[in-house]
Design an enzyme around this catalytic site. Structure first.
Site, short mmCIF file in Angstrom:
data_model
loop_
_atom_site.label_atom_id
_atom_site.label_comp_id
_atom_site.label_asym_id
_atom_site.label_seq_id
_atom_site.Cartn_x
_atom_site.Cartn_y
_atom_site.Cartn_z
N SER A 259 0.84 -1.21 0.01
CA SER A 259 0.00 0.20 -0.09
C SER A 259 0.96 1.26 0.18
CB SER A 259 -0.87 -0.09 1.40
OG SER A 259 -1.91 0.90 1.36
N ASP B 89 -4.82 -5.17 5.68
CA ASP B 89 -5.06 -5.92 4.43
C ASP B 89 -3.89 -7.03 3.95
OD1 ASP B 89 -6.51 -6.95 2.18
OD2 ASP B 89 -5.64 -5.38 0.69
N HIS C 217 -2.67 -0.97 -3.26
CA HIS C 217 -3.75 -0.02 -3.18
C HIS C 217 -3.67 0.88 -3.88
CE1 HIS C 217 -4.32 -2.13 1.13
NE2 HIS C 217 -4.70 -2.90 0.28
#
Length: 198
Positions: free
Chosen positions: A19, A139, A46
């Site tokens: 991310s 995540d 992400h």
């Protein structure tokens, strides 16, 4: 847990999930990998679905691997890195192909590392390698549980070299990470994993 021959994918697959701070981390992991790496690579970062992403083009200039944006129905191929497009979730299907799903406006994170890793786990088994790089949030926690359940391997970037330690820290917190590595050591560890599973 089934043995590796019982899983549809017959070659190693490496999933790099990240991310915030991911561009530098991905670049430094992919750069040393050779063009003839006998493993497929999946890259999930992400991304803001409302903004044009240049991630695929940037990474293509920084590695000898072939790099492309994943397209629904793509076949996984050794030596090729497929980047999950913004606003899509990527699934690995039993036919060793890519399935892309449109994302909604709400969580999970986009693209979802958990969905990618869970489907990779059940199609690749012990040949699967999940690498959790720098990023905010948690995540990948559920996904690495699936990877571990199916006999795969999980690496996480260490705190000292992570721009953001949320994702790697959450991964480590599961107790299922096989190695916590500085960024400079991840490419070599990937190559060793692949060599053991071809």
């Amino acid at each position: 847990m089934k043995s590796a021959p019982d899983y549809p994918l017959r070659f190693p697959v490496v999933a790099l999930v990240t991310s915030a701070g991911g561009l530098d981390a991905l670049s430094r992991v992919l750069a040393p990998l050779p063009a003839d790496l006998p493993a497929a690579i999946l890259v999930s970062q992400h991304l803001d679905p409302s903004r044009l992403s240049h991630l695929t083009a940037i990474l293509a200039k920084r590695t000898a691997l072939r790099v492309g944006e994943a397209v629904d129905g793509d076949e996984l191929v050794p030596g090729v890195a497929l980047v999950v497009p913004a606003a899509r979730h990527l699934l690995v299907t039993s036919a060793a192909r890519i399935g892309l799903l449109d994302t909604g406006a709400l969580p999970p994170a986009r693209p979802s590392a958990d969905l990618l890793l869970a489907t990779l786990a059940v199609t690749c088994g012990p040949r699967a390698l999940a690498v959790v790089l720098t990023g905010k949030g948690s995540d990948a926690q559920a996904g690495i549980r699936a990877i571990a359940h199916c006999g795969g391997t999980v690496f996480a970037q260490d705190e000292g070299t992570s721009a953001h330690f949320g994702m790697p820290g959450a991964a480590i917190g599961t107790g299922l990470v096989h190695a916590v590595l500085p960024l400079a050591g991840i490419a070599g560890a990937i190559r060793r994993h692949v060599d053991r599973h071809v």
